[in-house]
Design an enzyme around this catalytic site. Structure first.
Site, PDB file in Angstrom:
ATOM      1  N   CYS A 110       1.599   4.984  -6.247  1.00  0.00           N
ATOM      2  CA  CYS A 110       1.342   3.224  -6.619  1.00  0.00           C
ATOM      3  C   CYS A 110       2.503   3.330  -7.411  1.00  0.00           C
ATOM      4  O   CYS A 110       2.399   1.688  -8.771  1.00  0.00           O
ATOM      5  CB  CYS A 110       0.144   3.719  -7.349  1.00  0.00           C
ATOM      6  SG  CYS A 110      -1.150   4.211  -6.225  1.00  0.00           S
ATOM      7  N   HIS A 130      -3.149  -5.280  -7.026  1.00  0.00           N
ATOM      8  CA  HIS A 130      -2.526  -3.747  -6.739  1.00  0.00           C
ATOM      9  C   HIS A 130      -1.617  -4.302  -5.340  1.00  0.00           C
ATOM     10  O   HIS A 130      -2.212  -3.101  -4.737  1.00  0.00           O
ATOM     11  CB  HIS A 130      -4.080  -3.146  -6.883  1.00  0.00           C
ATOM     12  CG  HIS A 130      -3.047  -1.135  -7.651  1.00  0.00           C
ATOM     13  ND1 HIS A 130      -1.692  -1.461  -7.972  1.00  0.00           N
ATOM     14  CD2 HIS A 130      -3.366  -0.540  -7.206  1.00  0.00           C
ATOM     15  CE1 HIS A 130      -1.562  -0.025  -7.710  1.00  0.00           C
ATOM     16  NE2 HIS A 130      -1.959   1.118  -7.520  1.00  0.00           N
TER      17      HIS A 130
END
Length: 387
Positions: A84, A335
């Site tokens: 991430c 995201h």
């Protein structure tokens, strides 16, 4: 850093479920805007760094096709990955390449198309983000459960409540409603969060960031190049701190914060000369609502265990002591893993240039910070910016 490096152009696509574009076309949306923003073209680029996890897309080696589609052949497309935190690792790579003197101008592209697989498959891929044998294979642990472990420990030690975590989600959706590029633009209430489907208690559907497609881009240049181009509004990257931790979270010793983030923050503050008290605006990695609360504490905005007080008092709202995630955060803006860290730089650039429209924060020192976590805290990057 050996040479000062500044941001001179930014771009970002619409985030969300993007069945209308390929990963190449999605990337171009952000790159085109970054070129228009900077007044530069492909001819000016010396190096391209592409941040993409690509685990969930059809293009599992996206650097060459993205580079080709954006007319950047011969500009050394280099792909990096840090789960991430992939976007921040791409910026870190480009910044240090410029700071070393190897190149004077670089383009960073963050991109991921995550909705090309179904939700169950996506969760299974994410569950392998830590220690495969001792977490995913043995227990089937997925990301909501990893963060549920942090949440329950925080609740047990500090009295944090589900209602406190819900406040982070309500704030994210409120500000995303102003952001035309956000995945979700609907406002929600604390009650909506509490009544939403339990994913892994206490993490519920509305405590969680969505699975998104998206791309973002930034153009970076050395101080000498910025002077040569006569650009009078660069956003300076004062420091990038980084940290890491074990793959297996049970080995970390405590579950109320991320050691990698604390290490990265310490490095960034030391490198820049700024302290947490100097930071007026921040983008933090709120993949789940508990993550935003832990970020406040790991970044030194408040003491450990008191992160919820900032939410309750509204201190991280627009006009608050430290405004946080006024573009909607990961929670509502979206995201797409590779794009997230680069999108944080986009957001901070817009804020420090005072181009953020209805979510513009009022600055005195013009100091901002981004906090991007990879995996369950396996990596973390904390960057400090100023005008």
């Amino acid at each position: 850093m050996n040479r000062k490096v500044g941001i001179i152009g930014v771009g970002m696509s619409k985030f969300g479920k993007r069945n209308d574009v390929t990963v190449r076309e999605l990337s171009w949306e952000a790159v085109k805007e970054a070129f228009e923003d900077s007044g530069l073209t492909q001819r000016d680029v010396q190096l391209t760094v592409i941040g993409s996890t690509a685990y969930r897309g059809t293009e599992i080696y996206p650097a060459p096709p993205v580079s080709e589609y954006c007319d950047l052949i011969g500009k050394s497309p280099l792909r990096v990955e840090a789960a991430c935190a992939t976007g921040s690792s791409a910026i870190f790579t480009a910044v240090n390449t410029i700071a070393s003197g190897l190149v004077d101008l670089a383009l960073v592209i963050g991109v991921d198309k995550m909705t090309e697989v179904d939700t169950a498959t996506s969760l299974a891929i994410g569950g392998r983000g830590g220690n495969y044998y001792w977490e995913f294979q043995m227990y089937g642990t997925t990301f909501p459960t990893y963060y549920a472990l942090y949440a329950t420990r925080h609740m047990a030690l500090f009295g944090t409540k589900e209602e406190d975590m819900a406040l982070a989600a309500v704030k994210a959706h409120k500000y995303a409603s102003y952001n035309e590029k956000a995945h979700f633009r609907n406002r929600i209430t604390v009650e909506d969060v509490l009544k939403s489907r339990v994913i892994s208690w206490p993490i519920k559907l509305l405590d969680s960031s969505p699975i998104s497609d998206g791309a973002s881009a930034v153009i970076l240049a050395s101080e000498e190049k910025i002077r040569e181009l006569k650009i009078d509004t660069p956003i300076w990257i004062r420091a990038i701190g980084y940290g890491s931790d074990t793959s297996y979270i049970a080995a970390r010793g405590e579950w109320v914060g991320l050691n990698a983030a604390r290490e990265a923050a310490y490095m960034a503050y030391k490198m820049s000369g700024y302290s947490p008290q100097d930071v007026e605006y921040a983008t933090v990695h709120d993949c789940f609502t508990i993550a935003e609360i832990m970020a406040y504490e790991d970044l030194g905005f408040v003491e450990k265990g008191k992160g919820t007080s900032l939410l309750r008092e509204g201190q991280t709202e627009k006009g608050g002591k430290i405004a946080v995630n006024l573009f909607g955060g990961l929670k509502a803006k979206g995201h797409p893993l590779g794009a997230t860290g680069v999108a944080m730089a986009y957001e901070i650039t817009k804020q420090l240039r005072e181009e953020a429209g209805p979510v513009q924060h009022s600055f005195k020192k013009y100091v901002a910070l981004s906090h991007n976590v990879g995996g369950t805290g396996h990596y973390a990057f904390v960057s400090i910016y100023s005008r």
